[in-house]
Design a protein around this motif. Structure first.
Motif, PDB file in Angstrom:
ATOM      1  N   ALA A 116      -9.840   4.645  -3.001  1.00 19.84           N
ATOM      2  CA  ALA A 116      -9.001   5.101  -4.111  1.00 19.84           C
ATOM      3  C   ALA A 116      -8.274   6.400  -3.784  1.00 19.84           C
ATOM      4  O   ALA A 116      -7.084   6.543  -4.093  1.00 19.84           O
ATOM      5  N   PHE A 117      -8.962   7.359  -3.163  1.00 22.11           N
ATOM      6  CA  PHE A 117      -8.367   8.672  -2.950  1.00 22.11           C
ATOM      7  C   PHE A 117      -8.050   8.971  -1.488  1.00 22.11           C
ATOM      8  O   PHE A 117      -7.218   9.831  -1.217  1.00 22.11           O
ATOM      9  N   GLY A 118      -8.705   8.275  -0.569  1.00 23.68           N
ATOM     10  CA  GLY A 118      -8.422   8.517   0.834  1.00 23.68           C
ATOM     11  C   GLY A 118      -7.103   7.935   1.282  1.00 23.68           C
ATOM     12  O   GLY A 118      -6.416   8.501   2.143  1.00 23.68           O
ATOM     13  N   ALA A 119      -6.716   6.800   0.690  1.00 23.58           N
ATOM     14  CA  ALA A 119      -5.484   6.129   1.115  1.00 23.58           C
ATOM     15  C   ALA A 119      -4.255   7.023   0.957  1.00 23.58           C
ATOM     16  O   ALA A 119      -3.488   7.196   1.914  1.00 23.58           O
ATOM     17  N   PRO A 120      -4.011   7.617  -0.215  1.00 20.25           N
ATOM     18  CA  PRO A 120      -2.818   8.471  -0.325  1.00 20.25           C
ATOM     19  C   PRO A 120      -2.886   9.717   0.550  1.00 20.25           C
ATOM     20  O   PRO A 120      -1.861  10.171   1.067  1.00 20.25           O
ATOM     21  N   VAL A 121      -4.083  10.265   0.742  1.00 13.09           N
ATOM     22  CA  VAL A 121      -4.203  11.451   1.587  1.00 13.09           C
ATOM     23  C   VAL A 121      -3.886  11.099   3.039  1.00 13.09           C
ATOM     24  O   VAL A 121      -3.159  11.834   3.726  1.00 13.09           O
ATOM     25  N   ILE A 122      -4.408   9.971   3.520  1.00 11.80           N
ATOM     26  CA  ILE A 122      -4.149   9.559   4.903  1.00 11.80           C
ATOM     27  C   ILE A 122      -2.667   9.270   5.099  1.00 11.80           C
ATOM     28  O   ILE A 122      -2.073   9.641   6.120  1.00 11.80           O
ATOM     29  N   ALA A 165      -8.128  17.093  -2.669  1.00 13.35           N
ATOM     30  CA  ALA A 165      -6.819  17.123  -2.017  1.00 13.35           C
ATOM     31  C   ALA A 165      -5.810  16.264  -2.763  1.00 13.35           C
ATOM     32  O   ALA A 165      -4.662  16.664  -2.983  1.00 13.35           O
ATOM     33  N   ALA A 166      -6.234  15.068  -3.158  1.00 16.77           N
ATOM     34  CA  ALA A 166      -5.329  14.156  -3.858  1.00 16.77           C
ATOM     35  C   ALA A 166      -4.869  14.735  -5.187  1.00 16.77           C
ATOM     36  O   ALA A 166      -3.740  14.496  -5.627  1.00 16.77           O
ATOM     37  N   ALA A 167      -5.735  15.505  -5.831  1.00 15.80           N
ATOM     38  CA  ALA A 167      -5.374  16.096  -7.124  1.00 15.80           C
ATOM     39  C   ALA A 167      -4.189  17.038  -7.012  1.00 15.80           C
ATOM     40  O   ALA A 167      -3.522  17.319  -8.014  1.00 15.80           O
ATOM     41  N   ARG A 168      -3.887  17.511  -5.796  1.00 12.56           N
ATOM     42  CA  ARG A 168      -2.773  18.421  -5.599  1.00 12.56           C
ATOM     43  C   ARG A 168      -1.423  17.726  -5.564  1.00 12.56           C
ATOM     44  O   ARG A 168      -0.385  18.402  -5.640  1.00 12.56           O
ATOM     45  N   PHE A 169      -1.421  16.370  -5.429  1.00 15.82           N
ATOM     46  CA  PHE A 169      -0.112  15.729  -5.331  1.00 15.82           C
ATOM     47  C   PHE A 169       0.009  14.374  -6.022  1.00 15.82           C
ATOM     48  O   PHE A 169       1.130  13.902  -6.255  1.00 15.82           O
ATOM     49  N   VAL A 170      -1.087  13.686  -6.329  1.00 17.65           N
ATOM     50  CA  VAL A 170      -0.947  12.343  -6.900  1.00 17.65           C
ATOM     51  C   VAL A 170      -0.507  12.366  -8.360  1.00 17.65           C
ATOM     52  O   VAL A 170       0.009  11.368  -8.864  1.00 17.65           O
ATOM     53  N   PHE A 171      -0.697  13.488  -9.046  1.00 18.07           N
ATOM     54  CA  PHE A 171      -0.306  13.562 -10.446  1.00 18.07           C
ATOM     55  C   PHE A 171       1.117  14.106 -10.549  1.00 18.07           C
ATOM     56  O   PHE A 171       1.395  15.224 -10.113  1.00 18.07           O
ATOM     57  N   SER A 172       1.977  13.310 -11.134  1.00 19.50           N
ATOM     58  CA  SER A 172       3.362  13.731 -11.301  1.00 19.50           C
ATOM     59  C   SER A 172       3.448  14.765 -12.417  1.00 19.50           C
ATOM     60  O   SER A 172       2.540  14.874 -13.246  1.00 19.50           O
ATOM     61  N   PRO A 173       4.542  15.541 -12.486  1.00 18.68           N
ATOM     62  CA  PRO A 173       4.671  16.533 -13.562  1.00 18.68           C
ATOM     63  C   PRO A 173       4.587  15.923 -14.950  1.00 18.68           C
ATOM     64  O   PRO A 173       4.213  16.603 -15.909  1.00 18.68           O
ATOM     65  N   SER A 174       4.930  14.628 -15.100  1.00 18.67           N
ATOM     66  CA  SER A 174       4.860  13.986 -16.407  1.00 18.67           C
ATOM     67  C   SER A 174       3.441  13.607 -16.776  1.00 18.67           C
ATOM     68  O   SER A 174       3.191  13.121 -17.878  1.00 18.67           O
ATOM     69  N   GLY A 175       2.509  13.802 -15.842  1.00 16.43           N
ATOM     70  CA  GLY A 175       1.117  13.489 -16.130  1.00 16.43           C
ATOM     71  C   GLY A 175       0.748  12.063 -15.803  1.00 16.43           C
ATOM     72  O   GLY A 175      -0.286  11.580 -16.236  1.00 16.43           O
ATOM     73  N   ARG A 176       1.570  11.343 -15.019  1.00 16.90           N
ATOM     74  CA  ARG A 176       1.270   9.975 -14.647  1.00 16.90           C
ATOM     75  C   ARG A 176       1.047   9.887 -13.146  1.00 16.90           C
ATOM     76  O   ARG A 176       1.579  10.677 -12.377  1.00 16.90           O
ATOM     77  N   ILE A 177       0.276   8.895 -12.737  1.00 16.72           N
ATOM     78  CA  ILE A 177      -0.027   8.697 -11.325  1.00 16.72           C
ATOM     79  C   ILE A 177       0.911   7.640 -10.771  1.00 16.72           C
ATOM     80  O   ILE A 177       1.019   6.547 -11.306  1.00 16.72           O
ATOM     81  N   SER A 178       1.600   7.965  -9.689  1.00 13.97           N
ATOM     82  CA  SER A 178       2.426   6.987  -8.990  1.00 13.97           C
ATOM     83  C   SER A 178       1.573   6.303  -7.944  1.00 13.97           C
ATOM     84  O   SER A 178       1.260   6.875  -6.904  1.00 13.97           O
ATOM     85  N   ARG A 179       1.155   5.079  -8.189  1.00 13.99           N
ATOM     86  CA  ARG A 179       0.179   4.422  -7.325  1.00 13.99           C
ATOM     87  C   ARG A 179       0.755   4.053  -5.963  1.00 13.99           C
ATOM     88  O   ARG A 179       0.113   4.233  -4.933  1.00 13.99           O
ATOM     89  N   GLN A 180       1.983   3.529  -5.967  1.00 13.91           N
ATOM     90  CA  GLN A 180       2.537   3.030  -4.716  1.00 13.91           C
ATOM     91  C   GLN A 180       3.067   4.140  -3.821  1.00 13.91           C
ATOM     92  O   GLN A 180       2.984   4.045  -2.604  1.00 13.91           O
ATOM     93  N   PHE A 181       3.620   5.177  -4.433  1.00 14.68           N
ATOM     94  CA  PHE A 181       4.278   6.211  -3.636  1.00 14.68           C
ATOM     95  C   PHE A 181       3.725   7.597  -3.936  1.00 14.68           C
ATOM     96  O   PHE A 181       4.450   8.586  -3.853  1.00 14.68           O
ATOM     97  N   ALA A 182       2.454   7.654  -4.291  1.00 22.94           N
ATOM     98  CA  ALA A 182       1.854   8.944  -4.644  1.00 22.94           C
ATOM     99  C   ALA A 182       1.912   9.925  -3.484  1.00 22.94           C
ATOM    100  O   ALA A 182       2.034  11.139  -3.694  1.00 22.94           O
ATOM    101  N   HIS A 183       1.824   9.422  -2.261  1.00 22.15           N
ATOM    102  CA  HIS A 183       1.806  10.321  -1.107  1.00 22.15           C
ATOM    103  C   HIS A 183       3.157  11.013  -0.884  1.00 22.15           C
ATOM    104  O   HIS A 183       3.249  11.949  -0.095  1.00 22.15           O
ATOM    105  N   LEU A 184       4.204  10.552  -1.563  1.00 16.26           N
ATOM    106  CA  LEU A 184       5.523  11.156  -1.426  1.00 16.26           C
ATOM    107  C   LEU A 184       5.783  12.242  -2.462  1.00 16.26           C
ATOM    108  O   LEU A 184       6.810  12.903  -2.418  1.00 16.26           O
TER     109      LEU A 184
END
Length: 244
Positions: A107-113, A160-179
């Motif tokens: 769940a959390f390693g994929a976007p970080v990697i 680490a993921a908490a620093r970028f997976v949450f968008s400013p609107s408060g939603r998680i972008s599942r497919q492109f969270a790493h961007l």
């Protein structure tokens, strides 16, 4: 050239008109993460089904983290105090323990990697593992209970993921969270989604420490190590994140 009657459109090739469908894979995981999970499964399978008990006991003694190494004469008997703060993260107490960690790692390693790559991840893994047991040993100095499992590293990945997976609107972008743009520490602490996520996470670990929850197949859970890993990932992720 073949003459066509006026107003008649020549038939089109059926293959040309057929829409092309692109199927999304059911599990779109980075190859590096799949490799890590395969290594963890292979290690536990060998320990469980192939190694005699006495060899596995020696393996645990030499590669699991043992706080007593740093308070007693055990440090004089083995050099395991050097590598065990990292190698313990590749060992697990049971299949349930491994599956539980693997689930959250997916769940959390994929976007970080995807964001930092495998080389930076290798460094992050080692340092988050050390940070996790550093906080654990502060509460359990001289303890003879061994610590195993990738939970501290997984907690680091969560931080680490908490620093970028949450968008400013408060939603998680599942497919492109790493961007997503990496939030500063101040922005993250002011983000409602980050605060709620971290709050629930810390509350859960405090309840684990109080014995309210007991899961993952482990008799005792090193919840302090979880917190050490999370704090490391949250506050120091910027050191591993590419500048662009």
């Amino acid at each position: 050239m073949t003459d066509q009657p006026d107003g008649v459109t020549p038939p089109q090739d059926a293959e040309m008109e057929r829409p092309v469908r692109v199927r999304e894979p059911a599990f779109n995981l980075p190859a590096g993460l799949v490799g890590i999970l395969a290594v963890l499964v292979a290690i536990h399978a060998v320990r469980t089904y192939l190694l005699p008990q006495w060899i596995d006991d020696e393996l645990i003694f030499n590669f699991a983290f043992l706080p007593a190494r740093y308070a007693h004469s055990l440090a004089d008997q083995s050099l395991a105090w050097i590598w065990s703060p990292i190698t313990y993260s590749f060992l697990h107490g049971s299949w349930e323990h491994l599956i539980f960690n693997g689930f959250w790692m997916v769940a959390f390693g994929a976007p970080v990697i995807r964001r930092i790559g495998m080389i930076r991840l290798a460094i992050f893994w080692c340092l988050s593992a050390v940070a996790a047991v550093a906080l654990h040993i502060a509460f359990h100095w001289g303890d003879m209970a061994v610590v195993v499992g990738a939970s501290g590293v997984v907690a680091g990945l969560m931080g680490a993921a908490a620093r970028f997976v949450f968008s400013p609107s408060g939603r998680i972008s599942r497919q492109f969270a790493h961007l997503n743009r990496r939030l500063t520490i101040g922005e993250a602490l002011a983000n409602r989604s980050v605060v709620v996520f971290a709050g629930i996470w810390f509350l859960t670990n405090f309840l684990i420490g109080l014995g309210v929850f007991a899961f993952g197949g482990a008799a005792s859970i090193a919840w302090e190590a979880h917190i050490g890993g999370f704090l490391f990932g949250f506050f120091l992720f910027g050191l591993f994140d590419p500048r662009n």
